[in-house]
Design an enzyme around this catalytic site. Structure first.
Site, mmCIF file in Angstrom:
data_model
loop_
_atom_site.group_PDB
_atom_site.id
_atom_site.type_symbol
_atom_site.label_atom_id
_atom_site.label_comp_id
_atom_site.label_asym_id
_atom_site.label_seq_id
_atom_site.Cartn_x
_atom_site.Cartn_y
_atom_site.Cartn_z
ATOM 1 N N HIS A 325 0.811 -1.220 0.000
ATOM 2 C CA HIS A 325 0.000 0.000 0.000
ATOM 3 C C HIS A 325 0.846 1.273 0.000
ATOM 4 O O HIS A 325 0.452 2.283 -0.567
ATOM 5 C CB HIS A 325 -0.995 0.011 1.177
ATOM 6 C CG HIS A 325 -0.391 0.307 2.517
ATOM 7 N ND1 HIS A 325 0.283 -0.642 3.253
ATOM 8 C CD2 HIS A 325 -0.348 1.439 3.256
ATOM 9 C CE1 HIS A 325 0.698 -0.087 4.378
ATOM 10 N NE2 HIS A 325 0.329 1.168 4.411
ATOM 11 N N ASP A 326 2.019 1.223 0.601
ATOM 12 C CA ASP A 326 2.841 2.437 0.684
ATOM 13 C C ASP A 326 4.009 2.424 -0.292
ATOM 14 O O ASP A 326 4.973 3.179 -0.105
ATOM 15 C CB ASP A 326 3.381 2.600 2.113
ATOM 16 C CG ASP A 326 2.414 3.364 3.007
ATOM 17 O OD1 ASP A 326 1.574 4.121 2.470
ATOM 18 O OD2 ASP A 326 2.501 3.213 4.242
ATOM 19 N N LYS A 329 5.486 5.554 -1.358
ATOM 20 C CA LYS A 329 6.297 6.352 -0.425
ATOM 21 C C LYS A 329 7.769 6.365 -0.829
ATOM 22 O O LYS A 329 8.541 7.193 -0.352
ATOM 23 C CB LYS A 329 6.174 5.791 0.992
ATOM 24 C CG LYS A 329 5.139 6.517 1.804
ATOM 25 C CD LYS A 329 5.317 6.248 3.267
ATOM 26 C CE LYS A 329 4.175 6.895 4.026
ATOM 27 N NZ LYS A 329 4.053 6.372 5.369
ATOM 28 N N HIS A 354 1.613 10.042 -2.383
ATOM 29 C CA HIS A 354 2.167 8.678 -2.367
ATOM 30 C C HIS A 354 1.150 7.599 -2.746
ATOM 31 O O HIS A 354 1.496 6.658 -3.466
ATOM 32 C CB HIS A 354 2.921 8.372 -1.059
ATOM 33 C CG HIS A 354 2.071 7.955 0.085
ATOM 34 N ND1 HIS A 354 1.582 8.842 1.003
ATOM 35 C CD2 HIS A 354 1.601 6.744 0.463
ATOM 36 C CE1 HIS A 354 0.862 8.199 1.905
ATOM 37 N NE2 HIS A 354 0.852 6.915 1.597
ATOM 38 N N HIS A 378 -6.033 3.892 0.075
ATOM 39 C CA HIS A 378 -5.928 3.633 1.518
ATOM 40 C C HIS A 378 -5.923 4.901 2.363
ATOM 41 O O HIS A 378 -5.988 4.828 3.590
ATOM 42 C CB HIS A 378 -4.710 2.744 1.832
ATOM 43 C CG HIS A 378 -3.383 3.427 1.753
ATOM 44 N ND1 HIS A 378 -2.658 3.519 0.590
ATOM 45 C CD2 HIS A 378 -2.624 4.044 2.708
ATOM 46 C CE1 HIS A 378 -1.530 4.154 0.821
ATOM 47 N NE2 HIS A 378 -1.479 4.486 2.106
ATOM 48 N N HIS A 379 -5.832 6.080 1.743
ATOM 49 C CA HIS A 379 -5.945 7.323 2.527
ATOM 50 C C HIS A 379 -7.242 8.070 2.232
ATOM 51 O O HIS A 379 -7.371 9.240 2.586
ATOM 52 C CB HIS A 379 -4.747 8.240 2.266
ATOM 53 C CG HIS A 379 -3.506 7.808 2.989
ATOM 54 N ND1 HIS A 379 -3.410 7.813 4.372
ATOM 55 C CD2 HIS A 379 -2.328 7.328 2.530
ATOM 56 C CE1 HIS A 379 -2.202 7.372 4.729
ATOM 57 N NE2 HIS A 379 -1.528 7.059 3.630
ATOM 58 N N ASP A 407 -3.987 0.834 8.991
ATOM 59 C CA ASP A 407 -2.902 1.792 8.764
ATOM 60 C C ASP A 407 -2.901 2.877 9.842
ATOM 61 O O ASP A 407 -1.856 3.189 10.431
ATOM 62 C CB ASP A 407 -3.126 2.428 7.374
ATOM 63 C CG ASP A 407 -1.948 3.256 6.902
ATOM 64 O OD1 ASP A 407 -0.802 2.831 7.110
ATOM 65 O OD2 ASP A 407 -2.179 4.325 6.308
HETATM 66 FE FE LIG Z 1 0.814 3.078 5.553
HETATM 67 FE FE LIG Z 2 0.080 5.580 3.171
#
Ligand SMILES: [Fe+2]
Ligand SMILES: [Fe+2]
Length: 464
Positions: A325-326, A329, A354, A378-379, A407
């Site tokens: 998911h990240d 980043k 991200h 996811h955000h 998260d």
């Molecule tokens: Fe995360």
């Molecule tokens: Fe994230």
């Protein structure tokens, strides 16, 4: 049970190379290189391998090693930021081009590139600090990334020779490279090919293919194996010009077509899981504040989803989406990720991008299209105030809501640069305030069940 699922027909099977090619774009981001750097390096290296008449096994190992040559890069990002300040991605890019054996050149590099916004005095202080540390700093950084890179390649199941090739890509023919200062034939041939290919790529993108080959010739017998420099002919120059002009899709196609005949690995479910785990490790290694974050989020998301009644297929997809998911980043510099104070508007905008990069990277993997959407959201928040798309309740996939809950719980219960870890109860109280506003009530109920059952802290190990 004796019945077995018939194997997927090869024509429809996803190749490991396709998956790695898509993920290599994330490594380029971390490395501060233009997107496609790893794939162009791969094409250059395969051309040299053909020129030298390498065996099928050598070409196969080289092919995978080149796509993953920077897989250990994130492990040195935090240290690069600590040493150089500023944007670690720029520093990583320039680190490749500096002759650290030449103090004068290294000092010039330092004055020009260390924290460009800082005063000359501050930059001079950093140069002096690095001069005192000598070349051991560069060795430390290369050691960190090459060891980590080799270990990930090994765990992905790509073999010892590919791992060893990744471990030695910064060694130079004359013994001036790192981390071991190996020389000549002591350096694996595959590493020598990767070493010259990556520098040819970097210079070809900046100075054109001819300039890149001239640079290679000037380092013949010093950085590079003389036989490899001699293989850099007019044909390679022409091909580099073509590859430098390709877009992302064109590059992926060229690399796919360049896969050594009869040596392609197919990405079965186990392999895809291993790759997701390996890249989760790459993401988590980027910052000391995110160590094991992707693993913990995955473990918690799976527990929440199991309580919500997700089926096996959904859980398999959720597991991979949570692990990755990240991945976007990797685009965020450590000067932002590790910043102890409040983020400025521009820094915050970079952070908000991200999940966009996560989705863009994953959607190019065949079979990961849905997973990319889940991971990319996811955000998002139920009230539409999330990022990067501002989706509202029913527009947010259930898997994304599950990952969001896991998260945020993990973010609150682990230390951040700007605050210590919060106790479990405080984290849950804070999250409850967001019930039905940002976070799904169902997911919060499932989280409470998991915590009440005492399963909150026993994450690691089971996800792997
Ligand atoms: Fe995360
Ligand atoms: Fe994230």
């Amino acid at each position: 049970m004796t019945s077995r699922t018939p194997p997927t027909p090869p024509a429809e099977a996803v190749r490991v190379s396709e998956v790695l090619a898509a993920l290599s774009f994330a490594l380029d981001l971390t490395e501060g290189e233009p997107m496609g750097h790893s794939l162009r390096t791969c094409l250059i290296g395969m051309e040299l391998a053909d020129h030298l008449g390498l065996s099928l096994q050598d070409r196969r190992d080289l092919y995978y090693a080149m796509m993953l040559k920077d897989v250990g890069c994130s492990s040195s990002s935090a240290r690069v930021h600590e040493l150089f300040g500023g944007d670690d991605r720029l520093a990583q890019h320039w680190l490749k081009l500096v002759d650290w054996g030449n103090t004068l050149k290294a000092a010039r590099f330092g004055l020009k590139h260390f924290v460009p916004g800082d005063s000359l005095g501050e930059r001079a202080r950093r140069v002096a600090m690095l001069a005192r540390a000598g070349s051991s700093v560069a060795t430390e950084l290369v050691e960190m990334r090459s060891t980590r890179g080799a270990s990930i390649v090994r765990r992905l199941g790509l073999g010892e020779r590919a791992a060893e090739a990744v471990r030695s890509i910064d060694e130079h023919w004359d013994g001036s490279g790192r981390p071991r200062g190996a020389r000549g034939d002591e350096i694996p041939l595959l590493s020598r090919i990767i070493c010259i290919s990556q520098i040819l790529e970097v210079f070809a993108m900046v100075h054109g293919p001819r300039g890149a080959i001239q640079l290679a010739q000037s380092k013949k017998g010093r950085w590079f194996d003389p036989a490899l420099v001699e293989a850099c002919d007019h044909r390679l120059e022409q091909r580099m010009a073509l590859w430098c002009a390709l877009n992302a899709q064109g590059l992926r196609d060229a690399v796919r077509n360049g896969e050594p005949d009869g040596a392609s690995l197919l990405a079965g479910p186990g392999t895809l899981d291993r790759i997701a785990l390996g890249f989760a490790e790459v993401v988590d290694a980027k910052s000391p504040f995110t160590a094991s974050h992707s693993f913990r989020v995955t473990e918690m998301a799976l527990k929440i989803a199991a309580r919500l009644g997700h089926g096996t297929e959904q859980l398999i997809e959720l597991r991979r989406a949570a692990l990755l998911h990240d991945i976007g980043k990797l685009y965020v510099p450590n000067s932002i990720l590790d910043k102890p104070g409040r983020l400025g508007p521009e820094e915050w905008e970079t952070v908000r991008l991200h999940p966009y990069y996560t989705q863009r990277i994953l959607e190019h993997i065949r079979g990961f299209e849905n997973l990319a959407v889940i991971a990319g959201a996811h955000h998002e928040r139920l009230d539409g105030r999330g990022y990067f798309q501002g989706l509202r309740a029913e527009q947010i996939p259930l898997g994304s809501r599950v990952i969001a809950t896991a998260d945020i719980y993990d973010a609150l219960t682990t230390a951040r640069p700007y605050r210590p870890a919060l106790p479990e109860e405080t984290a849950v109280q804070l999250m409850e305030r967001d019930r039905g506003i940002g976070l799904s009530g169902d997911c919060l109920d499932a989280l409470a069940d998991v915590l009440q059952a005492g399963e909150g802290g026993e994450y690691l190990g089971r996800v792997a």
